[in-house]
Design a protein around this motif. Structure first.
Motif, short mmCIF file in Angstrom:
data_model
loop_
_atom_site.label_atom_id
_atom_site.label_comp_id
_atom_site.label_asym_id
_atom_site.label_seq_id
_atom_site.Cartn_x
_atom_site.Cartn_y
_atom_site.Cartn_z
N HIS A 32 0.86 0.28 8.11
CA HIS A 32 1.24 1.25 7.07
C HIS A 32 0.68 0.74 5.76
N TRP A 33 -0.09 1.59 5.07
CA TRP A 33 -0.67 1.24 3.78
C TRP A 33 -0.04 2.13 2.73
N SER A 34 0.45 1.52 1.67
CA SER A 34 1.08 2.26 0.57
C SER A 34 0.15 2.26 -0.63
N ILE A 35 0.10 3.41 -1.30
CA ILE A 35 -0.72 3.57 -2.49
C ILE A 35 0.09 4.20 -3.60
N GLU A 36 -0.45 4.14 -4.80
CA GLU A 36 0.13 4.85 -5.94
C GLU A 36 -0.87 5.91 -6.36
N ALA A 37 -0.36 7.07 -6.69
CA ALA A 37 -1.20 8.18 -7.15
C ALA A 37 -0.69 8.63 -8.51
N CYS A 38 -0.99 9.84 -8.87
CA CYS A 38 -0.65 10.37 -10.19
C CYS A 38 0.82 10.13 -10.56
N SER A 39 1.06 9.92 -11.83
CA SER A 39 2.41 9.77 -12.37
C SER A 39 3.25 8.72 -11.64
N GLY A 40 2.60 7.73 -11.04
CA GLY A 40 3.33 6.66 -10.37
C GLY A 40 3.92 7.04 -9.03
N LYS A 41 3.55 8.21 -8.48
CA LYS A 41 4.09 8.62 -7.18
C LYS A 41 3.55 7.71 -6.08
N SER A 42 4.41 7.37 -5.13
CA SER A 42 4.03 6.50 -4.02
C SER A 42 3.82 7.31 -2.75
N PHE A 43 2.86 6.89 -1.96
CA PHE A 43 2.57 7.51 -0.67
C PHE A 43 2.30 6.38 0.32
N THR A 44 2.72 6.56 1.56
CA THR A 44 2.44 5.58 2.61
C THR A 44 1.76 6.31 3.76
N TYR A 45 0.69 5.71 4.27
CA TYR A 45 -0.10 6.30 5.35
C TYR A 45 -0.20 5.32 6.52
N HIS A 46 -0.38 5.89 7.69
CA HIS A 46 -0.55 5.12 8.92
C HIS A 46 -2.05 4.82 9.08
N VAL A 47 -2.38 3.57 9.39
CA VAL A 47 -3.78 3.19 9.61
C VAL A 47 -3.85 2.48 10.96
N ALA A 48 -4.61 3.05 11.89
CA ALA A 48 -4.86 2.40 13.17
C ALA A 48 -6.17 1.62 13.01
N VAL A 49 -6.15 0.35 13.42
CA VAL A 49 -7.30 -0.53 13.22
C VAL A 49 -7.83 -0.98 14.59
N PHE A 50 -9.14 -0.76 14.79
CA PHE A 50 -9.80 -1.11 16.04
C PHE A 50 -10.97 -2.04 15.73
N PRO A 51 -10.98 -3.28 16.25
CA PRO A 51 -12.10 -4.18 15.99
C PRO A 51 -13.37 -3.69 16.67
N THR A 52 -14.51 -3.99 16.06
CA THR A 52 -15.81 -3.65 16.64
C THR A 52 -16.47 -4.94 17.13
N PRO A 53 -17.44 -4.84 18.03
CA PRO A 53 -18.08 -6.05 18.58
C PRO A 53 -18.75 -6.93 17.53
N ASN A 54 -19.19 -6.37 16.41
CA ASN A 54 -19.90 -7.16 15.40
C ASN A 54 -18.95 -7.85 14.42
N GLY A 55 -17.65 -7.83 14.68
CA GLY A 55 -16.69 -8.49 13.81
C GLY A 55 -16.10 -7.58 12.75
N GLY A 56 -16.50 -6.33 12.72
CA GLY A 56 -15.96 -5.36 11.77
C GLY A 56 -14.78 -4.62 12.37
N VAL A 57 -14.40 -3.55 11.72
CA VAL A 57 -13.31 -2.72 12.23
C VAL A 57 -13.65 -1.25 12.03
N THR A 58 -13.04 -0.45 12.85
CA THR A 58 -13.02 1.00 12.68
C THR A 58 -11.57 1.35 12.41
N ASP A 59 -11.34 2.32 11.53
CA ASP A 59 -9.97 2.69 11.23
C ASP A 59 -9.78 4.18 11.38
N SER A 60 -8.53 4.55 11.55
CA SER A 60 -8.13 5.95 11.63
C SER A 60 -6.89 6.11 10.76
N VAL A 61 -7.00 6.97 9.74
CA VAL A 61 -5.90 7.18 8.80
C VAL A 61 -5.17 8.47 9.15
#
Length: 156
Positions: free
Chosen positions: A69-98
């Motif tokens: 879960h990633w939380s951010i701040e947007a306009c006027s200090g409003k908070s939002f939290t989003y789900h992030v699925a993280v999948f590693p890639t063979p080259n050491g990176g990641v793919t994500d799905s928000v």
């Protein structure tokens, strides 16, 4: 399974509100994933654009993949939290799905008020109570992801 999630949250709980210290994403790729989170947010709320990151928390680990879960701040200090699925890639990176934490389609996420210190104290206390229990009921277990998201939005 229940103890795995709680153990994962217990290990990561000191990172309340600290910017992206509780993530499986390599440091070099946090910016790219954050861009994806910001774009997801801005598509849902064009009238309330992304401003800055607040924090992240690992919710569950499934093999090499993680649910966060990633939380951010947007306009006027409003908070939002989003789900992030993280999948590693063979080259050491990641793919994500928000997506929205509640699984609703794009446009279905509502802002939450920034948590008060009292709200953060209550959330932390509830989290600590659940972590201290040997066995969690299914109802208690269903509280854990939201508690983790709420803690990610709390100031350090």
């Amino acid at each position: 399974m229940k103890s795995l999630i709680v153990l994962s949250l217990l290990v990561t709980s000191p990172a309340f509100g600290q910017e992206f210290r509780n993530t499986a994403i390599p440091n070099a790729q946090i910016g790219a994933v954050l861009r994806d989170v910001a774009q997801w947010h801005d598509m849902q709320h064009p009238d309330c654009p992304y401003q800055k990151p607040v924090g992240s928390v690992v919710i569950e680990t499934k093999g090499d993949n993680t649910e966060e879960h990633w939380s951010i701040e947007a306009c006027s200090g409003k908070s939002f939290t989003y789900h992030v699925a993280v999948f590693p890639t063979p080259n050491g990176g990641v793919t994500d799905s928000v997506s929205n934490v509640d699984g609703s389609p794009i446009g279905g996420s509502d802002a939450v008020s920034p948590p008060s210190s009292d709200d953060c104290s209550k959330t932390k206390a509830r989290f600590e109570i659940l972590n201290a229990k040997e066995d969690l009921t299914d109802e208690e277990m269903s509280e854990v992801p939201q508690l983790a998201a709420d803690l990610a939005a709390c100031a350090p």
